[in-house]
Design a protein around this motif. Sequence first.
Motif: not given
Length: 311
Positions: A255-264
């Motif tokens: 759940g990292c806020l900066y992640c580019y790999a998760n939409y939500d």
Amino acid sequence: MILNTGSRTDIPAYYSNWFLNRIKEGFVLVRNPYNPVQVTRYLLAPDVVDVMVFCTKNPVPMLERIGELSAFDTFWFVTITPYGRDIEPFVPEKEGILEAFCKLSEKVGARRMSWRYDPVFVTEKYSVDFHIRQFEKMAGRLKGFTGQCVVSFIDLYEKTRRNFRQARSVSFREQEYLIDAFSEIAGKCGLQIHLCCENTGLVRNNVDALGCLSKEVLEAAIGCKLTVPKKKAARAECSCLLGADIGAYNTCGHGCLYCYANYDRKAVLDNMKIHDSASPLLTGRLRAEDKVKDAVQTSWKDGQMSIFDMT
């Protein structure tokens, strides 16, 4: 070939049972994220997979089962940042991960370990001086357990902007200040810093801009020369060899806020619900309309003994 497990999700932290089942069965299926009916089959065999590369924020679930990977050469990136639960809500406590890093290093060897201190961003709470203090503390803890550290500054991808609205780019002046300090600390701790797709103006005596996983880094790690086909770098601006990713987007639970790999978060939880550790796919199962093709896999090892084999 190099098999990458970690650019889309964190397999050691969340899907270690699934992955080790794939090792036992000898293959894995990967759905194309941009054309979901296309599925690629990769053989998980040491005669075609030269190195398995892991990137994780929590290697603990695989520590006691590392022997099940003994037929393969492995390389491990462990990301340890100074951020709290406001930024990385489901990442375990960092002291535990530092300890796990050291234990993993003892099992696989320091040359096969890399500490990732990224992405770096600056806020009032996570200031430049804060980063320098935390980097020095962590580098001292990891001294002797790795010889390298990957550093990169935050990239504001569309998903990152949406999920981390307070993020801003790090100015080049701030980058220079940080890298100068990191370089001095790294020199005392025996670390080579690898910048990941950053300005070459940040290169220093112990700071290069060759990417997080260059051919030279892998050769030193596995003690063997590699004959890498042309145009195998993951991105044109670096010599990194991280391709052939077997993970899936929207499946990492950190759940990292900066992640580019998760939409939500909802997309992640929905995908985690359909994960089956017995399936050849990370999420779900094959469908009637899927088109499966075999990946072209060849070894890049040249077969010559390295000086590293004699040390």
